[in-house]
Design a protein around this motif. Structure first.
Motif, short mmCIF file in Angstrom:
data_model
loop_
_atom_site.label_atom_id
_atom_site.label_comp_id
_atom_site.label_asym_id
_atom_site.label_seq_id
_atom_site.Cartn_x
_atom_site.Cartn_y
_atom_site.Cartn_z
N TYR A 207 0.83 -1.20 0.00
CA TYR A 207 0.00 0.00 0.00
C TYR A 207 0.87 1.26 0.00
O TYR A 207 1.86 1.33 0.72
CB TYR A 207 -0.90 0.04 1.24
N SER A 208 0.49 2.24 -0.82
CA SER A 208 1.15 3.54 -0.84
C SER A 208 0.08 4.62 -0.70
O SER A 208 -1.02 4.50 -1.26
CB SER A 208 1.90 3.75 -2.16
N VAL A 209 0.41 5.68 0.05
CA VAL A 209 -0.58 6.69 0.40
C VAL A 209 -0.06 8.09 0.10
O VAL A 209 1.12 8.40 0.37
CB VAL A 209 -0.93 6.59 1.90
N LEU A 210 -0.92 8.94 -0.44
CA LEU A 210 -0.62 10.36 -0.65
C LEU A 210 -1.74 11.19 -0.02
O LEU A 210 -2.91 10.89 -0.20
CB LEU A 210 -0.54 10.67 -2.15
N ARG A 211 -1.35 12.21 0.73
CA ARG A 211 -2.30 13.16 1.29
C ARG A 211 -1.87 14.56 0.86
O ARG A 211 -0.78 15.01 1.25
CB ARG A 211 -2.33 13.06 2.82
N ALA A 212 -2.71 15.24 0.10
CA ALA A 212 -2.31 16.55 -0.40
C ALA A 212 -3.51 17.35 -0.90
O ALA A 212 -4.44 16.79 -1.50
CB ALA A 212 -1.30 16.40 -1.54
N GLY A 213 -3.49 18.64 -0.65
CA GLY A 213 -4.46 19.56 -1.22
C GLY A 213 -5.90 19.16 -1.04
O GLY A 213 -6.32 18.76 0.05
N ASP A 214 -6.65 19.23 -2.14
CA ASP A 214 -8.09 18.94 -2.08
C ASP A 214 -8.46 17.72 -2.92
O ASP A 214 -9.59 17.63 -3.42
CB ASP A 214 -8.89 20.16 -2.55
N ILE A 215 -7.55 16.78 -3.07
CA ILE A 215 -7.83 15.57 -3.86
C ILE A 215 -9.03 14.84 -3.28
O ILE A 215 -9.04 14.48 -2.10
CB ILE A 215 -6.61 14.63 -3.88
N VAL A 216 -10.05 14.63 -4.08
CA VAL A 216 -11.27 13.98 -3.60
C VAL A 216 -11.03 12.50 -3.37
O VAL A 216 -11.42 11.93 -2.34
CB VAL A 216 -12.43 14.19 -4.60
N GLY A 217 -10.38 11.83 -4.30
CA GLY A 217 -10.09 10.41 -4.13
C GLY A 217 -9.57 9.78 -5.40
O GLY A 217 -10.14 9.98 -6.47
N GLU A 218 -8.47 9.07 -5.28
CA GLU A 218 -7.90 8.35 -6.42
C GLU A 218 -7.35 7.02 -5.92
O GLU A 218 -6.65 6.97 -4.91
CB GLU A 218 -6.78 9.16 -7.06
N HIS A 219 -7.68 5.95 -6.63
CA HIS A 219 -7.23 4.60 -6.25
C HIS A 219 -6.77 3.84 -7.48
O HIS A 219 -7.47 3.83 -8.49
CB HIS A 219 -8.35 3.82 -5.56
N THR A 220 -5.60 3.21 -7.38
CA THR A 220 -5.08 2.40 -8.48
C THR A 220 -4.58 1.07 -7.94
O THR A 220 -3.83 1.03 -6.96
CB THR A 220 -3.92 3.11 -9.21
N GLU B 219 5.05 -6.33 -18.78
CA GLU B 219 3.75 -5.67 -18.91
C GLU B 219 3.20 -5.32 -17.53
O GLU B 219 3.59 -5.89 -16.52
CB GLU B 219 2.76 -6.54 -19.68
N ARG B 220 2.27 -4.38 -17.54
CA ARG B 220 1.66 -3.94 -16.28
C ARG B 220 0.22 -3.53 -16.54
O ARG B 220 -0.06 -2.80 -17.49
CB ARG B 220 2.44 -2.76 -15.71
N LEU B 221 -0.68 -4.03 -15.71
CA LEU B 221 -2.08 -3.63 -15.78
C LEU B 221 -2.36 -2.69 -14.61
O LEU B 221 -2.07 -3.01 -13.46
CB LEU B 221 -3.00 -4.85 -15.69
N GLU B 222 -2.94 -1.52 -14.92
CA GLU B 222 -3.32 -0.54 -13.90
C GLU B 222 -4.83 -0.31 -13.98
O GLU B 222 -5.34 0.08 -15.02
CB GLU B 222 -2.58 0.77 -14.11
N LEU B 223 -5.50 -0.57 -12.89
CA LEU B 223 -6.94 -0.34 -12.81
C LEU B 223 -7.15 0.84 -11.87
O LEU B 223 -6.86 0.76 -10.67
CB LEU B 223 -7.66 -1.59 -12.30
N THR B 224 -7.66 1.94 -12.41
CA THR B 224 -7.73 3.20 -11.66
C THR B 224 -9.15 3.76 -11.61
O THR B 224 -9.89 3.71 -12.60
CB THR B 224 -6.82 4.26 -12.31
N HIS B 225 -9.49 4.29 -10.46
CA HIS B 225 -10.72 5.07 -10.31
C HIS B 225 -10.36 6.43 -9.74
O HIS B 225 -9.62 6.52 -8.76
CB HIS B 225 -11.71 4.37 -9.38
N LYS B 226 -10.87 7.49 -10.37
CA LYS B 226 -10.65 8.84 -9.89
C LYS B 226 -11.99 9.53 -9.66
O LYS B 226 -12.84 9.52 -10.54
CB LYS B 226 -9.82 9.65 -10.90
N ALA B 227 -12.15 10.08 -8.48
CA ALA B 227 -13.36 10.84 -8.16
C ALA B 227 -13.03 12.32 -8.20
O ALA B 227 -12.04 12.76 -7.60
CB ALA B 227 -13.88 10.45 -6.78
N SER B 228 -13.83 13.10 -8.89
CA SER B 228 -13.61 14.54 -8.98
C SER B 228 -14.59 15.34 -8.13
O SER B 228 -14.45 16.55 -8.00
CB SER B 228 -13.69 15.00 -10.44
#
Length: 267
Positions: free
Chosen positions: A203-216, A224-233
């Motif tokens: 697990y890696s964590v970032l806390r900054a500014g007004d980011i609503v939520g991002e998960h990958t 090869e690498r598969l990245e599954l990402t959800h970003k909430a605005s």
């Protein structure tokens, strides 16, 4: 029509939940609760929201309006548990999005669900709950060949880390792999002198500014690498999901439900 009460209605998420209850089809805001003795008691909710129209005023948490069908709670654990006891005493279904709960606090939810229907989720976004299904598919198809990591980012005010959503993603992956999540989760490698094991979830964590939520969720193989990402605005993403859950749970039997049931996933 589903009449919804919001606990913690004066908070950042609470105000958006009030808006969602007002603008969603088939719902109304029946009550907006704040802490006992709060300065906002008696003030019109309309003055503090950006969408929707209402004559409802902020009121104390200890007075449940007669027409409340479902209560939504995204407050802190201690407050949520007090609201939970009150909901059980008044036979009111609950939708709970509080994160950072201990094992003992989760047990309180399970006990309460014997008396009232409860929808509990660490994230009420429809997209995030679809992501939970996708990561399980990836975890199964990649077998034991992939390195698995989870990254999440939120605003500076978020207290729990990793986020409840990040943990839900990791738990979904562990379930698909047949692993005990608590045994494979890695939160800190600063003192480790060993290479990464493929039977672990980092697990890696970032806390900054007004980011609503991002998960990958990362599934990395050689080449090869598969990245599954959800970003909430917008927090409205979570609020709409919670209101959707409130409509769904209104007439359900007592029990502990998740967004999987609300969205009919896995069928």
């Amino acid at each position: 029509m589903t009449n919804i009460a919001i606990f913690g209605a004066n908070g950042r998420m609470g105000k958006v939940l009030c808006e969602a209850a007002l603008i969603s089809t088939g719902t109304e805001l029946a009550a907006a609760y704040v802490r006992d003795q709060h300065d906002l008691i008696g003030s019109q909710v309309q003055h503090f929201i950006n969408q929707g129209k209402t004559d409802i005023a902020f009121s104390t948490e200890m007075v449940i309006a007669d027409d409340v069908d479902v209560a939504i709670d995204f407050t802190l654990p201690e407050g949520m548990l007090a609201h939970l006891d009150f909901a059980v005493a008044n036979n009111i279904p609950m939708v709970i999005g509080t994160t950072g709960l201990s094992e003992a606090q989760m047990q309180r939810l399970f006990e309460a669900a014997k008396h009232i229907p409860i929808v509990f989720a660490r994230n009420f976004s429809v997209g995030v709950n679809l992501l939970l299904d996708l990561v399980q598919t990836a975890a199964t198809k990649f077998g034991d060949d992939a390195d698995i990591e989870i990254f999440e980012a939120h605003h500076r005010h978020k207290i729990d880390a990793p986020s409840g959503t990040a943990l839900a993603i990791g738990e979904a992956i562990a379930e698909a792999k047949g692993w005990d999540h608590d045994q494979v989760a890695v939160y800190d490698r600063s003192q480790s002198e060993q290479a990464k094991s493929q039977k672990e979830i980092g697990y890696s964590v970032l806390r900054a500014g007004d980011i609503v939520g991002e998960h990958t969720a990362y599934f990395a193989l050689m080449g090869e690498r598969l990245e599954l990402t959800h970003k909430a605005s917008s927090r409205m993403t979570f609020a709409r999901g919670a209101v959707r859950a409130a409509k769904w749970v209104q007439n359900k039997h007592p029990g502990f439900y998740s967004m999987r049931e609300v969205l009919e996933l896995g069928k």
